[in-house]
Write an enzyme that holds these catalytic residues in place. Structure first.
Site, short mmCIF file in Angstrom:
data_model
loop_
_atom_site.label_atom_id
_atom_site.label_comp_id
_atom_site.label_asym_id
_atom_site.label_seq_id
_atom_site.Cartn_x
_atom_site.Cartn_y
_atom_site.Cartn_z
N GLN B 236 0.86 -1.21 -0.18
CA GLN B 236 -0.02 -0.03 -0.04
C GLN B 236 0.69 1.10 -0.08
O GLN B 236 0.21 2.49 0.00
CB GLN B 236 -1.00 0.01 1.07
N ARG B 383 -9.35 -1.10 7.55
CA ARG B 383 -10.15 -0.17 6.99
C ARG B 383 -10.64 1.04 8.03
O ARG B 383 -11.78 1.40 8.14
CB ARG B 383 -11.47 -0.79 6.71
N CYS B 384 -9.51 1.53 8.54
CA CYS B 384 -9.63 2.97 9.23
C CYS B 384 -8.48 3.67 9.35
O CYS B 384 -7.57 3.08 8.89
CB CYS B 384 -10.32 2.64 10.95
N GLU B 753 -13.48 4.64 4.81
CA GLU B 753 -13.56 3.84 6.07
C GLU B 753 -14.50 4.18 6.92
O GLU B 753 -14.85 3.52 7.92
CB GLU B 753 -11.91 4.39 6.51
#
Lengths: 197, 800
Positions: B236, B383-384, B753
């Site tokens: 990422q 996902r945050c 998110e």
């Protein structure tokens, strides 16, 4: 992951004969499905292995057996077994206390308590079946033991009776699995499952 | 004069910001034409398989690789001893700690990397790994972070047991990593002492795993002749990886190329540097052949980047009316065996201090203690944005607990405490400056849409009949888009991001960014930003990311930073191009620049109809007819350092029905209103929210990495680790408001998110709310039928 089991098996043989089998580590260990003593290191230590086969996959657990205590008067024995799978992926240990109780009438009972601990892949994958699998292994152990003790008493000798099946060379996991399923279904109705913690 | 209809048509042709244009990536993906790391087939590739520890804690007595090396096709077996001369058997982590690349003398978590077998193909490598004989001496393991802090707890990290700090300040116990505090402790304590009402609640965010569809992996290819290393990997943050690889290997950064090809989902799992990557790189340098390493699902779940494992105690002080006066939070953070927590350097608990939420809380204090346990290392934001889920979970549970104590409605208590629209920009008690928000409007819209009073009435009636129905609310504020470089860096590199845009003579465009899409649809949305800024159709705008040899340096995609940071850089670079285009247009029209006005896709001379130059015409001119003294060409680069984070928010409401005999929980309704400022592509936003809510549902209702007392991971496959499919997933109802970010060039905030961050507390609150009338104030996630049944059974509700 740890499972504690308590079991007893009726044996159609006198206590003395059963005790002779129980205190003969090599013969006793071979009542455990798939197990074998490969070497006696000293008076209380043995090397051994257990072969497990599940379909095309097989695993060999190599380990040590340590005789913690033997009480001939009470006919009690305490054994500690430890093993790792040869590929290093799993480990298992069993702390077993077993005793022969005279039931009179030329009969007796094998009573045992065992604590089975597993770690590694075995714990991760078979965790949810641990209690049932251990229970089945002990069930087979009990059956083999009773048969051998009886043969010992009948033959009054060390050699197994003619025609008696030799203990299986490998723990047959499919047969075991069937046993687990049967026990599970019985357990659903009977609620007599051993407890895992 | 151009008619309105004509202008609308021109604007529509661009498919710019606000257009629900279809994802440009999808034709490739849905035809199986994606190109993932494991799809790469470089000539001469060999394969690495990692030998892993079966034990959570053990000393390594010996490693025998003879049998493995004798297997035909096995080329090498790497162990810590082989990496030692290169000083690569340990590697530094983002959090200032070190992590074993291959276990050095002892293993500290189950499945820890012990050796890597390199072979001609994957099958031989796997067989070879089975032949590596490792002799262990098992040690007692500790998996509970509270027990890890007991005086007699096993020492997990022998390597630093006498060290007074582990990269994040003083330690106070051999398994303690750091203490991080923020806020006004004395002021907070004082408010609590004299408060009219206080509530206190312990809660847990269990250890979970992002579990992306594609696991982690890489192909490392070292060219011995040129001395160049190329690493194709699931990352990422490819640019940061290149810097790290350069620092670790000593190779100049210019001779390293890191490529993130298509990535099958990241969700935080693909931020870190993992031992498998390092071993593959070393093996490739040693062997001079490409080395491929791809995780199995078990390896992915068991070793790379878990999330959460936060054990929290929250306290609120309030007045009789439920107006919050102070917040106090204490956290035990389980970071596993090595502190390889993914974080901006100065933030050992990430952005957890956003935990005052959407509420105007005068004073607060937060303390987080990091702890080592015999579990996999890391701690990523699933996902945050860096621990925001934990923060939102905390405050949204606490405000419910306060409402229950005061017997005030859970929507009403939120309304009483919201930061008001006119208070923005708002500085929170823990130091964040919220950019914009309108919380009252958002919640009111949701309550009206679902007819909230009717739901509460229904619940009351059901309670009388002994039925279990829960209504969950979550009015969250996120903090995304790390971040302002004065506050945020990774290994000393500021968390800016970048875009480079080139306009070709014919008016088509190629643009490259420092971010990297993992399914977010960057190729679609970045093109829309450029289309609107430049007046060129997005159809002809190509977006490329992920190749460090072509893209400008950027910090990557995680923490919803692509739109707030990369998207801002894109708009700013486009504006630099438009400024140059204006000069060219003035030159072509022979008027001063000031006489020109921008109109969708062209510059017009004010008040002179027909006197105009389209961007397409200007692009052509940029390559043959520019004003004297101007360089040819039409391109620009922008490195954007955001002045602030963005603060997207939302109001969610869930209704659950629970079977009182089985504990089975059905999500009857889930209404999600999101506000992410300017909406670049509404269709992609909806897709992101569906995905985020589904992952929220997964965490709240089923996901957990379960360990036994010996540190054995019991949920290491998808048989035991819950990943929802269409069959289990509830229907999502979406809504939105638009409150633009005042500091972002196009007013946009992050969004992907929010649904995860807000969805988990919402579902959790709904389940607990079903039992609220019976005095229940918390239930531990995940809310599986068995877990919920245990509460039912304890309360005796399952008696017939």
């Amino acid at each position: 992951m740890e499972v504690k089991l308590e079991k007893s098996f009726p044996i159609a043989a006198p206590a003395a004969a059963a005790w002779r089998l129980l205190s003969d580590i090599k013969s006793m260990a071979e009542c455990m499905p798939g197990a074998q003593i490969t070497e006696q290191v000293d008076a209380t230590h043995y090397n051994g292995q257990v072969n497990v086969k599940l379909g095309p996959a097989s695993a060999a657990f190599k380990g040590t057996l340590e005789l913690q205590s033997v009480d001939a008067a009470k006919r009690e024995i305490h054994i500690l077994g430890k093993g790792t799978d040869a590929k290093g992926g799993s480990a298992a240990s069993m702390d077993l206390r077993a005793a022969i109780r005279d039931a009179g009438d030329g009969r007796c009972e094998l009573a045992g308590t065992s604590t089975v601990t597993v770690s590694g892949k075995l714990a991760s994958f078979a965790g949810r079946m641990m209690a049932q699998v251990s229970d089945q292994i002990l069930q087979q152990f009990g059956a083999n033991f009773a048969q051998r003790a009886q043969a010992l008493a009948d033959g009054a000798g060390a050699a197994p009776a003619a025609g008696m099946a030799a203990p299986p060379r490998e723990l047959n996991a499919f047969a075991l699995l069937w046993g687990v399923i049967v026990a599970f279904i019985k357990g659903l109705f009977g609620r007599k499952n051993p407890t895992a913690r | 004069m151009a008619t309105t209809a004509e202008r609308v048509e021109r604007e529509a042709k661009l498919e710019g910001v606000g257009c629900a244009r279809k994802r440009k990536e999808d034709p490739r993906f849905i035809q199986g034409k994606g190109n993932y790391v494991d799809d790469l087939k470089l000539p001469g590739t060999v394969f690495g398989v990692v030998v892993r520890s079966p034990y959570a804690h053990a000393r390594i007595k010996s490693i025998n690789k003879d049998k493995a090396l004798k297997l035909p096709g096995v080329l090498a077996v790497l162990t810590a001893n082989d990496l030692k001369p290169l000083k690569l058997h340990w590697m530094p982590t983002l959090a200032g700690d070190v992590q074993a690349v291959l276990a050095d003398e002892k293993v500290c978590f189950q499945y820890q990397e012990v050796a890597m077998v390199i072979a001609e193909n994957r099958y031989i490598a796997a067989d070879g790994a089975d032949l590596v004989e490792v002799e262990y001496e098992e040690l007692p393991a500790v998996v509970d972070p509270h027990k890890a802090l007991e005086p007699n707890a096993p020492v997990i990290r022998d390597d630093i047991k006498d060290k007074k700090e582990a990269g994040q300040g003083p330690r106070r116990h051999h398994n303690h990593i750091f203490t991080w505090e923020v806020g006004d402790k004395a002021g907070t304590d004082k408010v609590f002492q004299s408060a009219e009402v206080t509530v206190k609640q312990a809660m847990v965010n269990p250890r979970v795993h992002p579990c992306p569809l594609e696991t982690c992996g890489c192909v490392a290819s070292f060219d011995k002749v040129r001395g160049e290393l190329t690493v194709y990997m699931t990352s990422q943050a490819p640019h940061v990886i290149r810097t790290v690889v350069s620092l670790l290997s000593g190779l100049p950064e210019s001779k390293i190329r890191v490529v993130s090809p298509d990535i099958g989902g990241g969700f935080g799992n693909k931020v870190g540097v993992y031992p498998g990557y390092v071993c593959a790189i070393v093996a490739s340098i040693v062997l001079g052949r490409p080395v491929k390493w791809i995780e199995t699902r078990i390896e992915n779940l068991a070793t790379t980047a878990f999330a959460r494992d936060y054990h929290l105690v929250g306290e609120l002080a309030a007045d009789k009316n439920g107006r919050i006066k102070a917040l106090r939070v204490n956290v035990i953070a389980d970071h596993g065996a090595f502190n390889s927590h993914a974080q901006p350097t100065k933030w050992p608990a990430g952005l957890f201090s956003i935990c005052t939420g959407s509420y105007d809380i005068p004073v607060a204090h937060v303390k987080v203690d990091g702890v080592y346990t015999n579990k996999a290392p890391g701690g990523v934001a699933y996902r945050c944005s860096f621990r925001v889920t934990e923060a939102v979970h905390l405050i949204e549970r606490m405000i419910d607990v306060l409402a229950q104590k005061l017997n005030v409605d859970k929507a009403e208590i939120r309304m009483r405490n919201f930061i008001k629209r006119e208070q923005f920009p708002y500085t929170s008690a823990l130091g964040w400056q919220y950019d914009s928000g309108d919380y009252h409007t958002a919640l009111k819209k949701v309550l009206d849409a679902v007819n909230y009073p009717a739901l509460r009435k229904e619940q009351e009636e059901k309670r009388k009949r002994g039925e279990l129905m829960g209504i969950g609310l979550c009015t969250f504020t996120e903090i995304v888009g790390a971040g302002p470089t004065k506050a945020c860096d990774i290994l000393g590199i500021g968390m800016f991001d970048s875009a480079e845009i080139r306009v070709h003579p014919t008016g088509s465009v190629i643009a490259r960014m420092g971010t990297i899409t993992q399914g977010q649809g960057h190729a679609t949305t970045y093109a829309q930003i450029i289309a609107s800024e430049l007046g060129l159709p997005s159809e002809n705008i190509q977006i490329e990311e992920g190749d460090t040899s072509t893209a400008p340096y950027g910090l990557g995609t995680y923490g919803s930073r692509s739109t707030p940071v990369g998207g801002a850089a894109t708009a700013m670079a486009a504006r630099k191009i438009r400024d140059k285009a204006r000069k060219i247009a003035a030159h072509l029209l022979e008027v001063p620049e000031g006489d020109l006005e921008w109109d969708i896709d062209r510059f017009k001379v004010k008040g002179v109809p027909g006197q105009e130059k389209t961007m397409k015409e200007i692009a052509w001119a940029a390559y043959n007819n520019v004003p004297e003294g101007m360089e040819m060409g039409l391109e620009a680069v922008d490195y954007y350092d955001p002045p602030n984070f963005t603060y997207p928010f939302g109001a969610y409401l869930a209704v659950v029905d629970i079977d009182r005999y089985t504990g089975e929980t059905k999500v009857r309704r889930f209404y999600a209103l999101d506000d992410c400022g300017t909406r670049i592509n509404p269709m992609i936003i909806e897709g992101q929210i569906h995905g985020g809510l589904t992952e929220a549902f997964a965490v709240a209702m089923g996901q957990k990495l379960e360990f036994d007392e010996g540190g054995n991971l019991l949920s290491n496959s998808l048989m035991d680790y819950f990943v929802p499919t269409a069959a289990e997933t509830p229907k999502w109802e979406l809504d939105h408001t638009v409150t633009k970010s005042p500091h972002h060039p196009i007013g946009a905030k992050g969004v992907a998110e929010s649904p995860h961050v807000g969805g988990i507390p919402c579902l959790n609150n709904a389940v607990v709310d079903a039992f609220a009338h019976l005095g229940v104030t918390d239930m531990e996630m995940p809310h599986t039928a068995y877990s919920v049944w245990k509460t039912i059974h304890k309360l005796g509700l399952d008696k017939r």
